[in-house]
Every structure is written in structure tokens, then in C-alpha cells.
Design a protein around this motif. Structure first.
Motif, short mmCIF file in Angstrom:
data_model
loop_
_atom_site.label_atom_id
_atom_site.label_comp_id
_atom_site.label_asym_id
_atom_site.label_seq_id
_atom_site.Cartn_x
_atom_site.Cartn_y
_atom_site.Cartn_z
N PHE A 36 -7.39 -2.02 -4.91
CA PHE A 36 -6.62 -1.93 -3.78
C PHE A 36 -5.18 -2.78 -3.91
O PHE A 36 -4.98 -3.43 -4.92
CB PHE A 36 -7.26 -2.42 -2.67
N ALA A 39 -2.21 5.41 0.48
CA ALA A 39 -3.86 4.79 0.36
C ALA A 39 -4.17 3.93 -0.57
O ALA A 39 -3.34 3.88 -1.66
CB ALA A 39 -4.64 6.05 0.51
N PRO A 40 -5.23 3.10 -0.42
CA PRO A 40 -5.43 2.39 -1.63
C PRO A 40 -5.71 3.16 -2.79
O PRO A 40 -6.19 4.24 -2.95
CB PRO A 40 -6.88 1.64 -1.11
N SER A 94 0.93 -1.06 -0.09
CA SER A 94 0.16 0.10 -0.05
C SER A 94 0.93 1.15 0.16
O SER A 94 1.79 1.36 0.75
CB SER A 94 -0.98 0.03 1.21
N HIS A 137 -7.96 4.47 -5.67
CA HIS A 137 -9.43 4.60 -6.04
C HIS A 137 -9.73 4.54 -7.51
O HIS A 137 -9.15 5.54 -8.26
CB HIS A 137 -9.94 5.83 -5.28
N ASN A 160 -6.12 6.85 8.12
CA ASN A 160 -7.38 5.59 7.76
C ASN A 160 -6.70 4.30 7.53
O ASN A 160 -7.26 3.69 6.64
CB ASN A 160 -8.11 6.18 6.54
N ARG A 161 -5.90 3.83 8.27
CA ARG A 161 -5.19 2.71 8.09
C ARG A 161 -4.87 1.78 9.57
O ARG A 161 -4.71 2.54 10.64
CB ARG A 161 -4.08 2.55 7.04
N GLN A 179 -8.09 -4.42 6.91
CA GLN A 179 -7.91 -3.14 6.20
C GLN A 179 -8.54 -3.18 4.81
O GLN A 179 -9.22 -2.05 4.21
CB GLN A 179 -6.17 -2.98 5.82
N ALA A 238 -13.82 2.66 -2.15
CA ALA A 238 -12.85 2.49 -3.04
C ALA A 238 -13.24 1.09 -3.92
O ALA A 238 -13.82 0.22 -3.56
CB ALA A 238 -11.30 2.09 -2.44
N TYR A 257 -1.70 -3.77 -1.37
CA TYR A 257 -1.23 -3.35 -0.31
C TYR A 257 0.22 -4.35 -0.22
O TYR A 257 0.35 -5.16 -0.82
CB TYR A 257 -2.10 -4.25 0.91
N ASP A 268 -11.38 -0.39 3.64
CA ASP A 268 -11.34 0.61 2.21
C ASP A 268 -12.44 0.02 1.49
O ASP A 268 -12.98 1.09 0.61
CB ASP A 268 -10.11 0.14 1.55
#
Length: 251
Positions: free
Chosen positions: A169, A21-22, A18, A24, A100-101, A157, A166, A171, A161
Motif C-alpha cells: 500500500f 489504487a493501492p 496513493s 497489489h 473504492n476509496r 482506507q 491487497a 498513500y 484495502d
């Protein structure tokens, strides 16, 4: 076959690169929930099947301590003729509200049963951006520049998300071997009705993205159940390997 099946089950009863952020698909946002709305304690129990045969069970148990340290415990237990395979994991982490994780602190994995027993115990040192193998005392060769997850909490996680709207993704994860790996996912269907041992549930279908299609893995997250994973299924070369379906849920 049992070994490959159990690897997939543990990756979910326990399962990145990641960046900040993921990714989008549409940053104009379909955000529906924040991380603190999604992160609520729960205990989910699953039945593991292949075709019409039931041959195991699993659970995911998420709890939080008074000082806001989270713990996820997972287990899968399969018996198939004379073969047996039990896998357990424990992930300790905190919630990073600003980004946000989830931020890992400790990851323990154990496998027992037919064949060789295996285990891994990792300590995540966030201040130094280092991961230590507790059993050997050595630091792992891990690139921890931004977000990093362990093989158990990455599914938490993912559901965070998914709840935020989203659609794609990516990671970075430390797996059960203590190695760095990359997991990619994408939303495949925004609404499917599932008939589970738990009952009828509407869920979002997410698929694992791989470089080839020999193996396919799918996850379903239910918005009405706070995006808890309610089903997971894997195929190899078109044949079903295993399905894990929600049997009961306490929240």
C-alpha cells in the motif's frame, strides 16, 4: 520520548501517496470484501501500555449521517509521571464507491498537555483539488491529483484495502501539521492469534515501510471483526515504545 510515542499513537488513533489504487502484490485478487461491506459504524476502545505498565487509553469512533457523510473521531490520552498528552482528531469524508476509496472533506487535530499545545484545521475542496488551512485562510501546497487522505482516515482506507486482499500500500496524506507526506505499508502475516483485553482474536499483521529500520510500526486488523484495527505497536531501535490493544468494540 513521550512526544514521539504520542505522535505514533495519534497517527493510528486518528494515522499517503496513493495513485489510482493501492499497489497489489498479486492483482489476480484475493478480494474478500467491498468498500461498502467494510465501512460500517463502530466504536473501538483501546488500552495503551508499555511493557507491563498501563499508562493511557484511546478510542476510534466511526459514524455515518443520513446523507452518507462519514465522521471519524479519535482520541489518545496518556499520563506518565508528571507528563500528560491528549490528542484528538475529527475526520469528515465521503465514500467514493467507483474508486473504492475515501474522499476527505474536513480534518481537525488538537493536542494539549505538557509542552506546547498544537492544532490544525483543514478543509478539503474536492472540486478544485485544493486543501485550505481554515485557521489562516491559506491554501496548502499539496499535490492532489488522484487520491488524498488525512492523517485520521488513512487507517480506515488501509483496513478497506487489507479487506480487499491487497498486500502492499502507498498513500498520500495531509498530516497533523498541514503538510503532505507519504505512508507505505505491507502485509507481514496473513494470520496471527492475539490475546487482547478484548479476548482472543485472529488478525492480519501489517507493517509500516520506512527507508530505515530505526522505527518500526505494526498494525493488526481482524477479519472476524470487520477488519477493525485491534492492535498497534511501535519500536524504536528495537525497544518497545508503546502498544495499543483493543479493549471493547461496539458495531
Amino acid at each position: 520520548m513521550l512526544k514521539r510515542t504520542m505522535y505514533f499513537l495519534m497517527a493510528s488513533t486518528v494515522l499517503s501517496f496513493s495513485q489510482l489504487a493501492p499497489v497489489h502484490a498479486d492483482d489476480t485478487a484475493k478480494a474478500t470484501q467491498g468498500i461498502n461491506d467494510t465501512m460500517k459504524p463502530y466504536e473501538a476502545n483501546y488500552v495503551i501500555t508499555r511493557g507491563d505498565s498501563e499508562y493511557g487509553e484511546g478510542y476510534r469512533y466511526l459514524e455515518v449521517s443520513p446523507d452518507n457523510e462519514w465522521q471519524l473521531r479519535t482520541k489518545s490520552d496518556i499520563s506518565w509521571f508528571i507528563l500528560s498528552d491528549t490528542r484528538e482528531a475529527r475526520s469528515v469524508f465521503i465514500v467514493d464507491d467507483e474508486n473504492n476509496r475515501l474522499e476527505p472533506r474536513e480534518f481537525i487535530y488538537m493536542r494539549t498537555g505538557t509542552g506546547s499545545d498544537k492544532s490544525f484545521h483543514g478543509e478539503f475542496r474536492a472540486d478544485d483539488k485544493k486543501v485550505r488551512n481554515v485557521d489562516t485562510g491559506r491554501m496548502l501546497d499539496i499535490n492532489w491529483e488522484n487520491a488524498l487522505f488525512d492523517e485520521a482516515n488513512v487507517i480506515e482506507q488501509l483496513r478497506i484495502d487489507v479487506s480487499g486482499g491487497a498486500e502492499q500500500f502507498k498513500y498520500r496524506v495531509v498530516n497533523e501539521k498541514g503538510e503532505e507526506d507519504e505512508y507505505r505499508f505491507r502485509v507481514m502475516a496473513e494470520s496471527q492469534i492475539l490475546s487482547l483485553p478484548y479476548g482472543e482474536v485472529e488478525a492480519i499483521k501489517v507493517g509500516r515501510v520506512r527507508d530505515n529500520n530505526r522505527r518500526q510500526t505494526f498494525f493488526w486488523f481482524a477479519p472476524e471483526l470487520n477488519y477493525v484495527m485491534v492492535k498497534m505497536q511501535q519500536f524504536k531501535e528495537g525497544d518497545e515504545q508503546a502498544t495499543m490493544s483493543l479493549r471493547s468494540l461496539d458495531m
